[in-house]
Design a protein around this motif. Structure first.
Motif, short mmCIF file in Angstrom:
data_model
loop_
_atom_site.label_atom_id
_atom_site.label_comp_id
_atom_site.label_asym_id
_atom_site.label_seq_id
_atom_site.Cartn_x
_atom_site.Cartn_y
_atom_site.Cartn_z
N CYS A 85 119.04 -62.26 -8.25
CA CYS A 85 118.93 -61.19 -9.22
C CYS A 85 120.00 -61.38 -10.28
N VAL A 128 117.29 -56.94 -16.36
CA VAL A 128 117.38 -57.22 -14.93
C VAL A 128 116.26 -58.18 -14.58
N THR A 129 116.61 -59.31 -13.98
CA THR A 129 115.62 -60.33 -13.62
C THR A 129 115.69 -60.58 -12.12
N TYR A 130 114.52 -60.53 -11.47
CA TYR A 130 114.41 -60.84 -10.05
C TYR A 130 113.65 -62.16 -9.89
N SER A 179 112.52 -60.86 -2.42
CA SER A 179 113.47 -59.76 -2.58
C SER A 179 113.12 -58.62 -1.65
N MET A 234 116.41 -54.69 -3.86
CA MET A 234 115.93 -54.22 -5.16
C MET A 234 116.46 -52.81 -5.42
N THR A 241 120.17 -52.91 -6.41
CA THR A 241 120.31 -53.43 -7.77
C THR A 241 119.89 -52.36 -8.78
#
Length: 134
Positions: free
Chosen positions: A3, A16-18, A22, A27, A30
């Motif tokens: 993340c 925000v990049t996943y 996850s 998640m 975050t």
């Protein structure tokens, strides 16, 4: 899970990049940290990129997350969710549940469109919904 949380001061937007797999609790944590950052900076824009996420949360997790977002974030917060075409059905569900909960979330396939929408507001201070004019 990988993340990346990237605040962009010039745009007053949090990205925000996943990627990868996850678990929902990661998640969730975050999202909680991102929300704290938005509140601290008095920003109301967030772009969440899940295009490279391998596993999606369950329907109940989506409902739970949307409900939590509606209670935590100011109504003026604009959440742009960036998805792949393979995630379209999931994206529709997330968008529908979020709107029921009063969260201003819209789904996009292209980063440029997501960023543009996240920055938009109408001239009278009201939130501008996709497809409307100020």
């Amino acid at each position: 899970m990988s993340c990346c949380v990237n605040p962009v001061k010039e745009e007053q937007c949090l990205f925000v990049t996943y990627q990868g797999s996850s678990p929902f609790h990661e998640m969730w944590s975050t999202r909680y940290a991102a929300n704290k950052y938005l509140v601290m900076k008095h920003w109301n824009r967030i772009v969440v990129d899940i295009r490279n996420l391998q596993s999606m949360p369950t329907t109940m997790e989506v409902i739970s997350l949307a409900s939590d977002l509606s209670s935590d974030m100011p109504r003026s917060t604009r959440i742009a969710l960036l998805i792949s075409s393979e995630q379209a059905e999931y994206g529709k569900l997330v968008e529908r549940v979020a709107r029921i909960e009063g969260v201003n979330l819209h789904v996009f396939f292209e980063i440029a469109n997501a960023k543009e929408w996240a920055k938009e507001t109408a001239h009278d201070g009201q939130i501008k919904m996709p497809g409307t004019t100020a």
